[in-house]
Design an enzyme around this catalytic site. Structure first.
Site, PDB file in Angstrom:
ATOM      1  NE  ARG A  11      -2.747   0.616   3.461  1.00 55.56           N
ATOM      2  CZ  ARG A  11      -2.036   0.975   4.534  1.00 55.56           C
ATOM      3  NH1 ARG A  11      -1.357   2.110   4.553  1.00 55.56           N
ATOM      4  NH2 ARG A  11      -1.978   0.199   5.596  1.00 55.56           N
ATOM      5  CE1 TYR A  49     -15.239  11.458 -16.927  1.00 56.99           C
ATOM      6  CE2 TYR A  49     -14.976  11.447 -14.544  1.00 56.99           C
ATOM      7  CZ  TYR A  49     -15.266  10.786 -15.721  1.00 56.99           C
ATOM      8  OH  TYR A  49     -15.570   9.453 -15.680  1.00 56.99           O
ATOM      9  CG  ASP A  87      -8.398  15.812 -15.312  1.00 58.74           C
ATOM     10  OD1 ASP A  87      -7.733  15.226 -16.186  1.00 58.74           O
ATOM     11  OD2 ASP A  87      -9.397  15.317 -14.760  1.00 58.74           O
ATOM     12  CE  LYS A 123     -11.426   7.854 -18.951  1.00 63.35           C
ATOM     13  NZ  LYS A 123     -11.760   9.118 -18.342  1.00 63.35           N
TER      14      LYS A 123
HETATM   15  C1  LIG Z   1     -12.234   9.542 -17.056  1.00 68.86           C
HETATM   16  C2  LIG Z   1     -11.836  10.834 -16.484  1.00 68.86           C
HETATM   17  C3  LIG Z   1     -11.674  11.001 -15.093  1.00 68.86           C
HETATM   18  C4  LIG Z   1     -11.958   9.892 -14.111  1.00 68.86           C
HETATM   19  O1  LIG Z   1     -11.119   8.809 -14.274  1.00 68.86           O
HETATM   20  P1  LIG Z   1     -11.499   7.288 -13.902  1.00 68.86           P
HETATM   21  O2  LIG Z   1     -10.291   6.542 -14.288  1.00 68.86           O
HETATM   22  O3  LIG Z   1     -12.737   6.934 -14.690  1.00 68.86           O
HETATM   23  O4  LIG Z   1     -11.780   7.255 -12.427  1.00 68.86           O
HETATM   24  C5  LIG Z   1     -11.245  12.238 -14.636  1.00 68.86           C
HETATM   25  N1  LIG Z   1     -11.020  13.268 -15.494  1.00 68.86           N
HETATM   26  C6  LIG Z   1     -11.181  13.140 -16.814  1.00 68.86           C
HETATM   27  C7  LIG Z   1     -10.913  14.316 -17.697  1.00 68.86           C
HETATM   28  C8  LIG Z   1     -11.608  11.936 -17.366  1.00 68.86           C
HETATM   29  O5  LIG Z   1     -11.769  11.820 -18.687  1.00 68.86           O
END
Ligand SMILES: *Cc1c(COP(=O)(O)O)cnc(C)c1O
Length: 381
Positions: A46, A98, A170, A195
């Site tokens: 962890r 998001y 982000d 992604k």
């Molecule tokens: C998908 C996404 C998230 C969240 O990520 P997860 O892996 O689904 O928890 C946060 N910000 C953006 C811009 C995203 O496309």
């Protein structure tokens, strides 16, 4: 080293026993102490794990950061970062972030005493107007989803310096290949590695990368306390995905650019949203802060509402699914899928209509993708 080289070599811990070329998966939950009072590098998974440490070193190199934490999901990366704030703090975020982030900020965090104001971040004056004495952070997401609006990151970091705010970006939509927020003065970069970074639609994961080692260590300590780190198996897959990230991003963008230009001329398309088009209203800002246009685009169908299902139904190659950034092309209707939780009023206010189609352009042959979209348009009649 160039980023393309870093993607292949940074954080790759080769196994000395057999001379492996790649980082092994170390599933061990715990590690032995050499002797009493002598601390090993890793003691408990962890808190730290060699496979995950390899991924974190790679992520830090790609974003030009000092310290990284690889987490179980993008949302857990966001949640862990929020532990830098405390009850009573206020954070300003974009109004088109998001959906999952919006839900966390809007419905969960206020119960913990951390409150958010959502503004149109294209307008620095709107951000300034939202600052209160208790404001501690700016939450940036650019380009936005699904309409690819751009926030001026340097304008945001200038405001943040004036008011001593922590800036968090982000960077999921562009990856470090096409945008490096830390170079633009941001304190912390976040990713959903689900992604582009992993890129193969077979892992959910996240990452936090900090420019300052002390801030980065605070995030890592929070991650250890809450328990948000990713598993060694997932770390291995994401590290493997990263090796082709620069090559994939270049091809995503090349494919998306051709398709966006083709869509722009199509009689069944009203409007195309893509940062690579000269018609994007923020073209100058895009050229100044982005290193490439990315693989995400949206467009508005020129169709009546009852014709829309026929468009989606006729597509064979574009898979109807949420998420993005994988090798396979995906298509979705933000109105009823990814952004449905905004409600009809919120959707209308931000310019999303039932006609809006969001596309994650994959790595298939451009001609095949165009032929597939043409099948969709033909089905509208
Ligand atoms: C998908 C996404 C998230 C969240 O990520 P997860 O892996 O689904 O928890 C946060 N910000 C953006 C811009 C995203 O496309």
């Amino acid at each position: 080293m160039k980023q393309k080289t870093e993607a292949i070599h940074a954080g790759v811990y080769q196994d000395k026993t057999w001379g492996s070329v790649t980082t092994p998966i170390y599933p061990s939950s715990t590690f032995t102490f050499p002797k009493l009072g002598e601390h090993p590098v890793f003691d408990y998974t962890r808190s730290g794990n060699p496979t995950r440490a390899g991924l974190e070193e790679s992520l830090a190199a790609l974003e030009g950061g000092k310290v990284a934490l690889a987490t179980s999901t993008g949302m857990s990366a966001i949640t862990t970062t929020l532990f830098l704030f405390q009850s009573g703090d206020h954070v300003i975020a974009g109004n088109d972030i998001y959906g999952g982030t919006y839900r966390l900020f809007d419905a969960i965090m206020p119960k913990m005493g951390i409150n958010f104001t959502f503004v149109d971040m294209r307008d620095p004056d709107a951000v300034r107007a939202a600052i209160r004495p208790e404001t501690k952070g700016l939450w940036i997401e650019t380009p936005s989803n699904p309409l690819l609006n751009i926030t001026d990151v340097k304008a945001m970091t200038a405001i943040a310096r004036e008011h001593k705010l922590l800036t968090i970006a982000d960077n999921t939509f562009l990856s470090p290949v096409f945008q490096r927020p830390l170079d633009l003065g941001v304190d912390i970069v976040l990713h959903s590695t689900t992604k582009y970074i992993n890129g193969h639609s077979d892992v959910v994961g996240g990452a936090v990368i900090a420019a300052d080692p002390e801030i980065g260590q605070r995030v890592r300590d929070a991650g250890n306390a809450i328990g948000t780190a990713c598993s060694p198996f997932d770390a291995f897959l994401v590290l493997r995905g990263i090796k082709t990230l620069p090559v994939r991003m270049a091809e995503h963008a090349r494919n998306a650019q051709v398709i966006a230009a083709w869509l722009e001329k199509h009689p069944r398309v009203q409007r195309v949203y893509y940062p690579g088009l000269d018609s994007h209203p923020q073209k100058a800002l895009i050229d100044q802060q982005m290193l490439g246009p990315g693989g995400m685009l949206s467009f508005d169908l020129d169709a009546d509402e009852q014709q829309i299902p026929a468009f989606y139904g006729a597509l064979e190659l574009f898979l109807l699914a949420e998420s993005l950034g994988g090798v396979e092309s995906l298509v979705e209707q933000p109105w009823s899928m990814s952004h449905a939780s905004m409600g009809p009023d919120g959707l209308a206010a931000s310019g999303i209509t039932p006609q809006t189609v969001r596309v994650s352009v994959g790595l298939e042959a451009t001609e095949d993708l165009i032929a597939d979209l043409e099948r969709g348009f033909a089905a509208i009649g």
